[in-house]
Enzyme design. Structure first.
Site, PDB file in Angstrom:
ATOM      1  N   PHE A 141      -4.109  -6.151 -11.561  1.00 47.68           N
ATOM      2  CA  PHE A 141      -4.679  -5.739 -10.286  1.00 47.68           C
ATOM      3  C   PHE A 141      -3.964  -6.431  -9.153  1.00 47.68           C
ATOM      4  O   PHE A 141      -3.383  -7.504  -9.343  1.00 47.68           O
ATOM      5  CB  PHE A 141      -6.179  -6.055 -10.245  1.00 47.68           C
ATOM      6  CG  PHE A 141      -7.016  -4.836 -10.008  1.00 47.68           C
ATOM      7  CD1 PHE A 141      -7.230  -3.931 -11.028  1.00 47.68           C
ATOM      8  CD2 PHE A 141      -7.578  -4.586  -8.765  1.00 47.68           C
ATOM      9  CE1 PHE A 141      -7.993  -2.799 -10.820  1.00 47.68           C
ATOM     10  CE2 PHE A 141      -8.342  -3.452  -8.549  1.00 47.68           C
ATOM     11  CZ  PHE A 141      -8.557  -2.556  -9.576  1.00 47.68           C
ATOM     12  N   GLN A 254     -11.888  -5.220   5.246  1.00 48.09           N
ATOM     13  CA  GLN A 254     -10.746  -4.856   4.419  1.00 48.09           C
ATOM     14  C   GLN A 254     -10.480  -3.361   4.451  1.00 48.09           C
ATOM     15  O   GLN A 254     -11.401  -2.556   4.332  1.00 48.09           O
ATOM     16  CB  GLN A 254     -10.996  -5.270   2.969  1.00 48.09           C
ATOM     17  CG  GLN A 254      -9.841  -4.886   2.053  1.00 48.09           C
ATOM     18  CD  GLN A 254      -9.995  -5.465   0.671  1.00 48.09           C
ATOM     19  OE1 GLN A 254     -10.822  -5.019  -0.106  1.00 48.09           O
ATOM     20  NE2 GLN A 254      -9.228  -6.488   0.380  1.00 48.09           N
ATOM     21  N   HIS A 256      -8.598  -0.500   2.376  1.00 43.13           N
ATOM     22  CA  HIS A 256      -8.015  -0.249   1.057  1.00 43.13           C
ATOM     23  C   HIS A 256      -6.807   0.651   1.236  1.00 43.13           C
ATOM     24  O   HIS A 256      -6.874   1.622   1.967  1.00 43.13           O
ATOM     25  CB  HIS A 256      -9.065   0.410   0.160  1.00 43.13           C
ATOM     26  CG  HIS A 256      -8.706   0.387  -1.288  1.00 43.13           C
ATOM     27  ND1 HIS A 256      -7.699   1.150  -1.804  1.00 43.13           N
ATOM     28  CD2 HIS A 256      -9.210  -0.322  -2.328  1.00 43.13           C
ATOM     29  CE1 HIS A 256      -7.611   0.915  -3.104  1.00 43.13           C
ATOM     30  NE2 HIS A 256      -8.510   0.028  -3.452  1.00 43.13           N
ATOM     31  N   LEU A 266     -12.208   6.414  -2.531  1.00 44.06           N
ATOM     32  CA  LEU A 266     -11.351   5.440  -3.175  1.00 44.06           C
ATOM     33  C   LEU A 266     -10.543   6.061  -4.315  1.00 44.06           C
ATOM     34  O   LEU A 266     -11.087   6.736  -5.180  1.00 44.06           O
ATOM     35  CB  LEU A 266     -12.236   4.327  -3.726  1.00 44.06           C
ATOM     36  CG  LEU A 266     -11.522   3.114  -4.256  1.00 44.06           C
ATOM     37  CD1 LEU A 266     -10.676   2.501  -3.164  1.00 44.06           C
ATOM     38  CD2 LEU A 266     -12.552   2.120  -4.736  1.00 44.06           C
ATOM     39  N   GLU A 269      -7.468   0.911  -7.137  1.00 47.06           N
ATOM     40  CA  GLU A 269      -6.258   0.107  -7.200  1.00 47.06           C
ATOM     41  C   GLU A 269      -5.652   0.152  -8.602  1.00 47.06           C
ATOM     42  O   GLU A 269      -4.466  -0.104  -8.787  1.00 47.06           O
ATOM     43  CB  GLU A 269      -6.611  -1.330  -6.825  1.00 47.06           C
ATOM     44  CG  GLU A 269      -5.419  -2.206  -6.598  1.00 47.06           C
ATOM     45  CD  GLU A 269      -5.785  -3.461  -5.820  1.00 47.06           C
ATOM     46  OE1 GLU A 269      -6.562  -3.339  -4.864  1.00 47.06           O
ATOM     47  OE2 GLU A 269      -5.299  -4.519  -6.193  1.00 47.06           O
ATOM     48  N   ARG A 300      -4.401  -6.145  -0.827  1.00 51.01           N
ATOM     49  CA  ARG A 300      -4.722  -4.921  -0.104  1.00 51.01           C
ATOM     50  C   ARG A 300      -4.367  -4.968   1.368  1.00 51.01           C
ATOM     51  O   ARG A 300      -3.889  -3.975   1.926  1.00 51.01           O
ATOM     52  CB  ARG A 300      -6.220  -4.643  -0.246  1.00 51.01           C
ATOM     53  CG  ARG A 300      -6.547  -4.201  -1.647  1.00 51.01           C
ATOM     54  CD  ARG A 300      -8.022  -4.083  -1.868  1.00 51.01           C
ATOM     55  NE  ARG A 300      -8.271  -3.632  -3.230  1.00 51.01           N
ATOM     56  CZ  ARG A 300      -9.470  -3.574  -3.776  1.00 51.01           C
ATOM     57  NH1 ARG A 300     -10.523  -3.950  -3.086  1.00 51.01           N
ATOM     58  NH2 ARG A 300      -9.615  -3.135  -5.005  1.00 51.01           N
ATOM     59  N   HIS A 367     -12.949  -0.372   3.645  1.00 52.07           N
ATOM     60  CA  HIS A 367     -13.389  -0.487   2.258  1.00 52.07           C
ATOM     61  C   HIS A 367     -14.410  -1.580   2.015  1.00 52.07           C
ATOM     62  O   HIS A 367     -15.419  -1.373   1.367  1.00 52.07           O
ATOM     63  CB  HIS A 367     -12.162  -0.717   1.380  1.00 52.07           C
ATOM     64  CG  HIS A 367     -12.474  -0.804  -0.082  1.00 52.07           C
ATOM     65  ND1 HIS A 367     -13.128   0.208  -0.745  1.00 52.07           N
ATOM     66  CD2 HIS A 367     -12.227  -1.759  -1.007  1.00 52.07           C
ATOM     67  CE1 HIS A 367     -13.279  -0.125  -2.005  1.00 52.07           C
ATOM     68  NE2 HIS A 367     -12.755  -1.319  -2.204  1.00 52.07           N
ATOM     69  N   ARG A 409     -10.190  -9.881   0.493  1.00 56.39           N
ATOM     70  CA  ARG A 409     -10.673  -9.930  -0.879  1.00 56.39           C
ATOM     71  C   ARG A 409      -9.636  -9.350  -1.832  1.00 56.39           C
ATOM     72  O   ARG A 409      -8.955  -8.376  -1.501  1.00 56.39           O
ATOM     73  CB  ARG A 409     -11.964  -9.125  -0.982  1.00 56.39           C
ATOM     74  CG  ARG A 409     -12.482  -8.963  -2.385  1.00 56.39           C
ATOM     75  CD  ARG A 409     -13.809  -8.255  -2.407  1.00 56.39           C
ATOM     76  NE  ARG A 409     -13.710  -6.833  -2.139  1.00 56.39           N
ATOM     77  CZ  ARG A 409     -13.361  -5.923  -3.049  1.00 56.39           C
ATOM     78  NH1 ARG A 409     -13.060  -6.285  -4.264  1.00 56.39           N
ATOM     79  NH2 ARG A 409     -13.316  -4.647  -2.727  1.00 56.39           N
TER      80      ARG A 409
END
Lengths: 598, 260, 107, 116
Positions: A141, A254, A256, A266, A269, A300, A367, A409
């Site tokens: 990730f 954040q 994304h 979404l 990721e 991100r 996000h 994050r």
């Protein structure tokens, strides 16, 4: 106060996502008999269920095949072989991801609790994807330097949410589904309860409790393009703020990198974790320029900024040039069907594109809310920057700010945070109740006050429609408080927000019926959006540096000297935000601040 | 599809009913200007926020994972958020929307799902694990995980439940969603109560009440197959003891690596 | 589940018996049926056994089916025990009556 | 109401089933005449072998054939996990039932009207 109007419980949890349900379940498991959960939608509709990619934990089940580089294939670690991942590595990745704004004591606790929480999920019946020898499978990730995202295809949040909800039912937690909390009562830094409307009947009631816990989620609905649900209107932060609690680091929102073009849904990721590429109009894998090492798997904030630069410089795709291509064709049909089935369905349903055959158009999308209600590592809410507590008030998950995510994050750390700190809050609540917590008296009649407020809203025959105000707010937030910010834009944004707050006084609620009035709840939600958006813009204007998700074009560098600290916003007597600052907990010897490069 | 075509104005015909004021449901038409990619949920949002705030429906996530917005669109149950309006307005430039059938209506598209959740609780949806809990995860093969796919991917939206003709007649029937959940636990190698669960689904209101009408498969917006799960439960219920023994045998090896 | 099983097994039995019955009664000469015709057939014990089994399975299938149809209605479902016993009694009575009829052809 | 091929098959199955139950008890009563002696039996049987009743017999055949084939369809689906083929199997049952009814019913009528 009429007695029939008051409901009493030992513990009231608001919000039935992962954090809230974990807290309720854990409190019940630890001997608290009377736990109630209020949720404005049915618990299983909570937005935790929309998380796709995975939950981070150092389990050391999987490692990269030797000699294949950072994007090569993975294999299970044979028994007896050395582990590749460690707590220190997970901590470092999270700290670096947070741009050193994360509190390192909290991060250490989260990282060390992580394997235990994931294993507990597994023991409770969660269906994870598996390695060949039957262990929980892990994938790469963004921002993580080892494969530690434990996953269940691409619906990890969904299976976690269902699992924990089932367990809460097993432990006899009482759920109030479709009860919308409209007021939080705190007096003299002691929590007294909440006022909630039973959406079905329209009745407004006072609910008293010894402890109130918030797990109400984030505030992504303040933006035009967002991956968040309609429900994510930041009710929790706004209610806490209005009740006198401070809010921390609200300016960090954040974006994304891979929201489906125009819709914002979404595209996990994991699409990139499994090996997907980002491509611009010229067909270039442009991440080479911005993060030569991690490429698409950089954190991100960095990837979103890179995309936005490509778009701004005219290398975007689609008719309006606002898109970027996510190319997964080289992963092959089999891998996409096994690992990313939901994502494929989404792309087909909404973009009419099959990722097996065509690249998917995407764009950055609002996000996650790093900021929120400041808490200790046990979920106790702080009253101020000195560390005083609000007795009986707890928070965990996206609504809270522990802070483990700091300025940005990492993917898969959110499910982890909600679970770890939800569980810790549950334990702390159980101890608090068993330690002789009392039911404190409620001054006045808050239920009646809220009834009058609703009646006033109904009677207010204004000319403004709620939706127009919300849409204008979303435009302001996206254009002026979005991925890139500057002083001029933020000042004008604050100006806009103040005007919108004025316009809100002139609104008209179209539906004035009692039964299932979602028009009313949308109106209340809009007032919450206006409340906390001001804090985002004001906090962003104050913070004269670029850190993580907060990127000021007029202050492009991180400034540790002046800004290595958390923003705390309080509501002043005149209703305007007042700011103070809180130190970041750093382990200077272990993880000193350094330049953030990927 | 020309740009002009996707931006035309269409009629959204909504079944309106507020039991506090209306004696019976009636239809009401709204005009909505389409934009490319507009879904039924977007159209409802447009109506609710700009034309008539009293139009009521549930919604949350907008992308087919929360299960709030299941409703009856042009004669079939589906999620409003996952249905492009352009596909639905082919006849008379109109789309007809109502609440899920066979369930009591609370207001407009909002239905009372009480019986739905009661049946879900009846199958004891939680896992009943072995007493001997290992330090690490139980070992399961990917094949065992794949076998649970349909049950685990279910979002409990109720589209199947309210398409089922048996539910239309008899709310005591467990229903496809609860049976799918029971299937998840019965098949899960970690669950120690398959006998008890098969007992529950073998009752008069369990799997035998399914008349293989297949509406649940046709209605499921996630493309899942509850009928297949019910057929599997029927087979297992008929050889319960043998299955319990096989499962007990499997559970002796929950802590051991899956042999390759 | 018992009803379900009874119905499934009787259905499979019926597929066999009914096919035999239909072919012999309608498509094999003589086409006009009278007492003598039936008696001639039933004089063999095999036919007698087949017809008795046929009678039993068809009654079970019919009553199990009717029971299912009726108890699908929630109001009837609440009286399913009584309905089940009623079905059993009807099956027994009809079976006795039918078996007696088959026996009558021996005279 | 939720209509689909599955719903239609279910409705037809129930209607034909209930019709067959009614027929079954009528049939038992007719044959039961044997208990009252040869003459009664032959009289009663002659009454139901008139051309009009032959037409009813064709309808009966249709009901039996559809009910049986639909049952076979469900058995196949149960034992061989064929839920994916539910629609094609439904149409197969309809077509096959029609063919058998036309051929078999035709034969009954031919036999009845040519005197067998």
């Amino acid at each position: 106060m009429q007695n029939s109007d008051v409901i009493t419980h030992d513990v009231i949890v608001v919000g039935a996502g992962l954090a809230g349900t974990w807290a309720a379940m854990t409190a019940a498991e630890n001997g608290v008999k009377d736990v109630a959960v209020l949720s404005k939608i049915h618990p299983l509709r909570s937005h935790s269920g929309a998380a796709q990619g995975g939950i981070a934990a150092v389990l050391n089940n999987v490692r990269p095949v030797a000699g294949t580089g950072p994007r090569g294939p993975l294999e299970q670690i044979p028994p007896g072989d050395d582990p590749v991942d460690s707590f220190d590595l997970h901590m470092f990745d999270t700290i670096k991801g947070s741009d050193w704004l994360g509190d390192q004591d909290a991060i250490e606790i989260m990282v060390k609790d992580a394997p235990d929480v994931v294993i507990q999920y597994e023991h409770m019946g969660c269906v994870f994807s598996r390695t060949k020898d039957g262990r929980i499978n892990q994938r790469r990730f963004g921002g993580h330097s080892a494969p530690r995202a434990n996953f269940s295809a691409d619906r990890t949040g969904h299976v976690l949410l269902h699992t924990i909800h089932e367990q809460a039912l097993f432990h006899n937690v009482h759920f109030y589904a479709e009860w919308y909390v409209m007021d939080l009562i705190i007096e003299e830094n002691i929590v007294r309860g909440v006022v909630a409307i039973n959406v079905l009947t329209g009745d407004i009631k006072m609910l008293r409790a010894k402890a109130v816990m918030f797990g109400t989620g984030g505030y992504g609905q303040a933006y035009k393009v967002t991956s968040n649900a309609y429900a994510n209107t930041g009710d929790g932060v706004a209610l806490a703020y209005n009740a006198g609690a401070p809010l921390m680091d609200m300016e960090f929102v954040q974006f994304h990198p891979t929201g489906l073009y125009r819709h914002g849904f979404l595209m996990t990721e994991a699409c990139r974790g499994e090996g997907g590429y980002l491509i611009n109009k010229l067909g270039e894998r442009f991440m080479e320029k911005y993060a030569p090492d991690k490429m698409e798997l950089a954190p991100r904030d960095l990837v979103s900024r890179s995309e936005q630069i490509e778009i701004n410089e005219g290398r975007g795709v689609m008719e309006d040039g606002q898109g970027i291509f996510l190319d997964m064709r080289h992963l092959g049909r089999e891998k996409i069907l096994e690992r990313l089935p939901e994502v494929r369905d989404l792309a087909i349903a909404f973009a009419h594109v099959d990722p097996i055959e065509e690249p998917v158009p995407i764009q950055p999308t609002a996000h996650y809310s790093m900021g929120g209600i400041p808490t200790t590592v046990d979920g106790e809410v702080l009253a101020n920057a000195n560390g005083d507590l609000i007795t009986g008030f707890y928070a965990a998950g996206e609504v809270s700010c522990v802070s483990v995510h700091g300025a940005n994050r990492l993917g898969t750390n959110s499910l982890l945070e909600a679970s770890v700190f939800g569980r810790r809050a549950g334990r702390a609540i159980a101890e608090f109740i068993k330690g002789g917590a009392k039911l404190h008296p409620v001054p006045g009649d808050p239920a009646e006050k809220n009834r009058k407020m609703v009646q006033q809203l109904f009677d207010n025959d204004g000319s403004e429609l709620v939706e127009d105000i919300v849409q204008d707010l979303k435009m302001t937030m996206t254009n002026k408080v979005g991925i890139f910010r500057d002083e001029e834009g933020l000042k004008s944004a604050l100006d806009d927000i103040h005007k919108l707050q004025e316009r809100f006084k002139n609104i008209r609620v179209m539906d004035k019926s009692k039964r299932f009035n979602t028009n009313l709840s949308m109106t209340l939600e809009a007032s919450h959006l206006l409340t906390f958006s001001e804090l985002i813009a004001a906090g962003a204007l104050n913070r004269q540096e670029s850190r993580g998700a907060h990127s000021r074009t007029d202050f492009p560098k991180r400034d540790d000297e002046n800004w290595l600290k958390h923003t705390m916003a309080h509501k002043d007597e005149d209703g305007r935000p007042k700011f103070s600052y809180k130190d970041v907990t750093l382990y200077w010897d272990r993880f000193p601040p350094q330049e953030r490069k990927y | 599809m020309s740009n002009n075509d996707t931006q035309r104005t269409v009629t959204v015909r909504i079944q309106r009913f507020n039991p506090d004021v209306d004696k019976k449901p009636h239809m009401q038409d709204y005009q909505v200007k389409m934009w490319p990619g507009m879904t039924i949920l977007d159209a409802l949002h447009e109506i609710k926020t700009h034309q008539d705030g009293s139009v009521t429906y549930r919604r949350s996530c907008r992308h087919g994972i929360c299960g709030s917005c299941a409703m009856h669109i042009n004669g079939r149950n589906t999620l409003a958020c996952k249905t492009p309006i352009i596909n639905e307005v082919k006849k008379n430039n109109t789309v007809t929307i109502g609440p899920l059938p066979y369930l009591p209506v609370i207001k407009d598209m909002v239905v009372d799902r009480t019986s739905f959740w009661e049946q879900y609780l009846r199958v004891k949806p939680w896992l009943i694990p072995p007493d001997d809990i290992p330090e690490r995860e139980f070992r399961m093969s990917q094949e065992e995980v794949d076998a649970l796919h349909d049950a685990e991917a279910c979002i409990m939206c109720g589209a199947c439940y309210s398409s089922c003709a048996v539910i239309g007649l008899n709310k005591k029937y467990l229903g496809p969603h609860a049976l799918l959940k029971a299937f998840l636990r019965v098949l899960d190698p970690r669950d120690t109560a398959p006998g008890e669960r098969l007992e529950i689904v073998s009752q008069a209101d369990g799997v035998a009440r399914c008349h293989t009408i297949f509406n649940c498969i046709d209605a499921c917006p996630k493309g899942l197959n509850p009928t297949q799960a019910i057929e599997t439960l029927r087979k297992l219920a008929q050889k319960r003891q043998k299955y319990e023994e096989a499962k007990a045998e499997r559970q002796k090896h929950l802590n051991e690596p899956i042999p390759s | 589940m018992l009803t379900f099983k009874l119905q499934r097994w009787s259905a499979i039995a019926l597929l066999v018996f009914l096919t035999i019955h239909m072919i012999f009664m309608h498509y094999v000469p003589p086409f006009h049926i009278s007492f003598d015709v039936v008696q001639a057939r039933l004089s063999t014990p095999t036919w007698k056994i087949i017809d008795i089994l046929f009678l039993f399975s068809v009654l079970v299938h019919a009553m199990a089916g009717s029971y299912q149809v009726i108890t699908d209605f929630e109001s009837a479902f609440n009286y399913r025990k009584a309905l089940a016993w009623a079905s059993v009694i009807i099956v027994i009575l009809a079976f006795v009556y039918g078996a007696k009829t088959i026996w009558a052809f021996q005279l | 109401m939720y209509t689909s091929t599955g719903f239609i098959s279910w409705l037809l199955r129930r209607i034909s089933g209930l019709a067959l139950v009614l027929y079954l008890f009528m049939h038992l009563w007719v044959i039961g005449a044997a208990n009252s002696g040869v003459q009664v039996f032959n009289d009663r049987l002659n009454a139901v072998q008139t051309p009009l009743f032959k037409l009813f017999e064709v309808a009966l055949l249709a009901a039996v054939v559809y009910h049986a084939l639909d049952g076979i369809r469900l058995l196949l689906i149960h034992y061989f996990d064929l839920t994916e083929y539910r629609k094609s199997l439904f149409w197969a049952v309809i077509i096959l039932s029609a063919i058998i009814t036309i051929v078999g019913g035709g034969a009954i009528l031919v036999i009845a009207f040519t005197g067998g």
